[in-house]
Design a protein around this motif. Structure first.
Motif, PDB file in Angstrom:
ATOM      1  N   GLU A 184       0.685  15.198   0.383  1.00  0.00           N
ATOM      2  CA  GLU A 184      -0.492  15.456   1.216  1.00  0.00           C
ATOM      3  C   GLU A 184      -0.478  16.828   1.888  1.00  0.00           C
ATOM      4  O   GLU A 184      -1.488  17.546   1.830  1.00  0.00           O
ATOM      5  N   LEU A 186       1.353   9.404   4.209  1.00  0.00           N
ATOM      6  CA  LEU A 186       0.267   9.612   3.240  1.00  0.00           C
ATOM      7  C   LEU A 186       0.782  10.214   1.941  1.00  0.00           C
ATOM      8  O   LEU A 186      -0.012  10.698   1.131  1.00  0.00           O
ATOM      9  N   SER A 203       2.071   2.187  -3.239  1.00  0.00           N
ATOM     10  CA  SER A 203       0.978   2.464  -4.184  1.00  0.00           C
ATOM     11  C   SER A 203       0.641   1.279  -5.078  1.00  0.00           C
ATOM     12  O   SER A 203       0.050   1.458  -6.141  1.00  0.00           O
ATOM     13  N   SER A 219       0.822  -1.208   0.000  1.00  0.00           N
ATOM     14  CA  SER A 219       0.000   0.000   0.000  1.00  0.00           C
ATOM     15  C   SER A 219       0.858   1.260   0.000  1.00  0.00           C
ATOM     16  O   SER A 219       0.594   2.207  -0.742  1.00  0.00           O
ATOM     17  N   TYR A 220       1.918   1.287   0.841  1.00  0.00           N
ATOM     18  CA  TYR A 220       2.780   2.467   0.899  1.00  0.00           C
ATOM     19  C   TYR A 220       3.481   2.706  -0.431  1.00  0.00           C
ATOM     20  O   TYR A 220       3.802   3.848  -0.777  1.00  0.00           O
ATOM     21  N   ARG A 246      -4.900   5.478   1.728  1.00  0.00           N
ATOM     22  CA  ARG A 246      -3.773   5.880   0.883  1.00  0.00           C
ATOM     23  C   ARG A 246      -4.173   5.873  -0.590  1.00  0.00           C
ATOM     24  O   ARG A 246      -3.709   6.706  -1.373  1.00  0.00           O
TER      25      ARG A 246
END
Length: 515
Positions: free
Chosen positions: A295, A291, A142, A139-140, A176
Motif C-alpha cells: 500500500e 492494508l 486475503s 480478510s487479512y 482490503r
C-alpha cells in the motif's frame, strides 16, 4: 443460555471490558482485564479474561506480547469444554500469527476456529464476535470469500442477539479486497468496490443508523473514501461523510492509526498536494499487515504520477506489484510446504477430513460448493428424513457481466449469497451450485413451506439496493422446488428431484414479474 451465563465471577467487569473494546478503548479494557486475571478464582472467568486480553493486545498492536498471551490463554481454555472459547481464541491467534508473519500457523488457527465456532450449540452475542474476529483474520490473509461468509454469519447471530446490523458492517473487509485489486493492477475493480463501500455508509447515514457503527468501522469508511478520492473519484467532502472526519475515529486501535496516517497521504493527493503526500510517506510508520506491504508503495506511485514524475511513479508501481506478488507466493508456500507437512500429523489429518478446506467450499462466496452439497443431501436422505431442494437462478446476471464487468458480477454473487443466507431458517442449507446458480436444501419441509421460503428469498433479493452496486442493471432470482422421493435408488431420486426443481425454476423465470 449464552457463554457469560455460565461464568460465576466478575461478569460485570468482563461485560464492561467487551463494551470498551467494541468502542475501540482497548487500553482501558486491558487494565480492567488484568485486574480480573489477578483476582478471580473462577476458571471460566479467568479464561474469558485472558481471551479478551489477547484481543486487546492485538487491537493495540503490542506484537511482542502476543506469544505469551496466546500461551496463557490456551492453558486457561484447554480444560474448559466450551466451543465458543476455543473458537474465539483460535480466531484471535490467527490474527496474531498473521501480524507476526507466521502464515502457516495462521491458516492452522483459521481451520480450528471455524470448526469450534461452528460447533457452538447455543450461539449468542459472544459467538457473533468470535465469527467477526474470524472474518477479520480471513480478510487479512486475503481469503475474501471466506471473510464475507464469516461476517455474514456474525451479522445473523448478532441480529438474533439484538446487535444492530451496522455493528458488523465490517467495511475493512471490502477495503482490503479493494486495495488488493489495485496492488495487482486492477484500479477499476478497486474503485467499484470502494464505491460500493461508500454507498453502504450513505445508506446508514440516510437512515440514521450511523450512530451504531463502531469507531474502527468509521475509520475504515474514512480511508475507503480518501483512497477513492486519491484515485480521482469525486467523494463527499462535507458533513458526516467527510473522509478527514471519519479517519479521525478508531480510538486506540493500531490498525486505525495506520489508516489515519495513510489516509492523510491520500487526502493530500486528492487535494492537489502530491509532494506533501510523498513527504508524508517518507515519515509514516505503518504495519505491513493493515492494508498490505504494497500500500505505501502504491500510494507513492499515485502521488508521483500527480506530481508529473512518471519514471519514479512507474518504479514505485512496479515495487507495489512485486510486494503484492511476494505475498501471494508466501501464501502459496504455506499451503504447499507448511500445510502439506502438517497434514501428516494425526490431529491435522482429522481436521482435514472434517473440514477439507477449499475442496468443499466455494472460494468466492464462502458457501458450501456442489461436492459438499451432494454429500449433505445424501446423508440427510440416507437417514430417511424428508427433504425439499430448491434451485435459485439469477435474473439479469448476464447483463451485469456485460455492462459492468466480471468483478462486479463477483460482487453480485457475494451479495446474493449473503441475502439468501440471511433469510433462511435455522437448519436450512445453502450452497453455490455453479455460475449464477444456488441450491437451498430444506430438511423436514413440505412444498407449502418451501413456497414461503421462496417468497422470502425473492422479496429479499428484490429489496436489495442493486442500483448502487450495478447501476441500471436490475437483479432478480427465479426459484423452483422439488421434493426428494426416497422410493427409488438414492442417486436416481436425487437426479429426478434436481431435474424437477430445475424445470420449476425455468417456469418461474418465464412468468411475467410484478413491476
Amino acid at each position: 443460555m449464552g457463554w457469560l451465563d455460565r461464568v460465576d465471577d466478575q461478569v460485570d467487569a468482563l461485560t464492561r471490558a467487551r463494551a470498551l473494546q467494541e468502542a475501540s478503548r482497548s487500553a482501558e479494557a486491558y487494565v480492567l482485564l488484568e485486574r480480573v486475571i489477578r483476582t478471580t478464582n473462577d476458571p471460566a472467568a479467568r479464561a474469558d479474561a485472558m481471551v479478551q486480553r489477547l484481543s486487546a493486545l492485538i487491537n493495540l498492536g503490542r506484537t511482542a506480547e502476543f506469544t505469551r498471551a496466546i500461551e496463557e490463554a490456551s492453558a486457561a481454555v484447554r480444560d474448559l469444554a466450551e466451543p465458543y472459547l476455543h473458537g474465539h481464541l483460535n480466531a484471535l491467534a490467527a490474527l496474531a500469527a498473521h501480524h507476526q508473519g507466521a502464515l502457516d500457523r495462521c491458516v492452522m488457527h483459521l481451520v480450528r476456529a471455524a470448526r469450534a465456532l461452528g460447533a457452538v450449540e447455543d450461539p449468542d452475542r459472544d459467538t457473533a464476535w468470535g465469527w467477526h474476529d474470524l472474518a477479520m483474520a480471513y480478510s487479512y490473509l486475503s481469503f475474501h470469500g471466506y471473510a464475507l461468509g464469516a461476517i455474514e454469519r456474525a451479522r445473523q447471530l448478532g441480529m438474533t442477539a439484538g446487535i444492530p446490523e451496522e455493528t458488523f458492517a465490517a467495511p475493512g473487509i471490502r477495503l482490503r479486497n479493494a486495495v488488493a485489486l489495485d496492488h495487482n493492477g486492477d484500479s477499476d475493480g478497486c474503485l467499484r468496490v470502494l464505491r460500493d463501500v461508500a454507498s453502504d455508509l450513505a445508506r446508514f447515514l440516510r437512515t440514521g443508523r450511523a450512530g451504531h457503527l463502531r469507531p474502527s468501522s468509521l475509520a475504515a469508511y474514512g480511508y475507503a473514501a480518501a483512497r477513492q478520492a486519491a484515485l480521482g473519484d469525486h467523494v463527499e467532502t462535507s458533513g458526516d461523510a467527510e473522509p478527514a472526519r471519519l479517519i479521525s475515529h478508531g480510538g486506540d486501535s493500531a490498525r486505525a492509526r495506520d489508516m489515519r496516517q495513510l489516509g492523510q497521504v491520500c487526502l493530500a493527493v486528492a487535494d492537489g498536494r502530491p509532494i506533501e503526500a510523498v513527504t508524508r510517506l517518507d515519515t509514516v510508520q505503518v504495519s505491513n499487515e493493515t492494508l498490505g506491504a504494497a500500500e505505501p508503495a502504491r500510494l507513492r506511485s499515485i502521488a508521483l504520477t500527480r506530481a508529473g514524475d512518471h519514471p519514479a511513479a512507474h518504479r514505485a508501481d512496479r515495487l507495489a506489484f512485486r510486494l503484492a506478488a511476494q505475498r501471494n507466493d508466501r501464501l502459496r508456500d504455506v499451503y504447499i510446504d507448511g500445510i502439506a507437512a502438517r497434514i501428516d500429523h494425526e490431529e491435522m489429518r482429522r481436521e482435514a477430513a472434517r473440514f477439507e478446506g477449499e475442496a468443499l467450499t466455494d472460494p468466492l462466496t464462502g458457501l458450501p460448493n456442489r461436492r459438499r452439497l451432494e454429500r449433505y443431501i445424501t446423508a440427510v436422505v440416507t437417514r430417511g428424513e424428508r427433504v425439499v431442494i430448491g434451485v435459485c437462478d439469477l435474473d439479469g446476471f448476464k447483463a451485469v457481466n456485460t455492462r459492468h464487468g466480471h468483478h462486479s458480477g463477483d460482487l453480485v454473487l457475494q451479495r446474493i449469497a449473503g441475502v439468501i443466507n440471511r433469510v433462511m431458517r435455522r437448519g436450512d442449507f445453502v450452497a453455490r451450485y455453479g455460475g449464477d446458480e444456488f441450491v437451498v436444501v430444506l430438511p423436514d419441509t413440505n412444498m407449502a413451506e418451501a413456497a414461503e421460503v421462496a417468497r422470502r428469498i425473492e422479496a429479499a433479493v428484490r429489496l436489495e439496493d442493486w442500483e448502487s452496486l450495478v447501476p441500471g442493471t436490475p437483479v432478480g432470482v427465479s426459484i423452483g422446488f422439488a421434493e426428494v422421493s426416497g422410493g427409488s435408488g438414492l442417486r436416481d431420486a436425487l437426479s429426478l428431484a434436481f431435474e424437477l426443481a430445475d424445470r420449476e425454476m425455468l417456469r418461474a423465470k418465464s412468468r411475467p414479474r410484478a413491476s
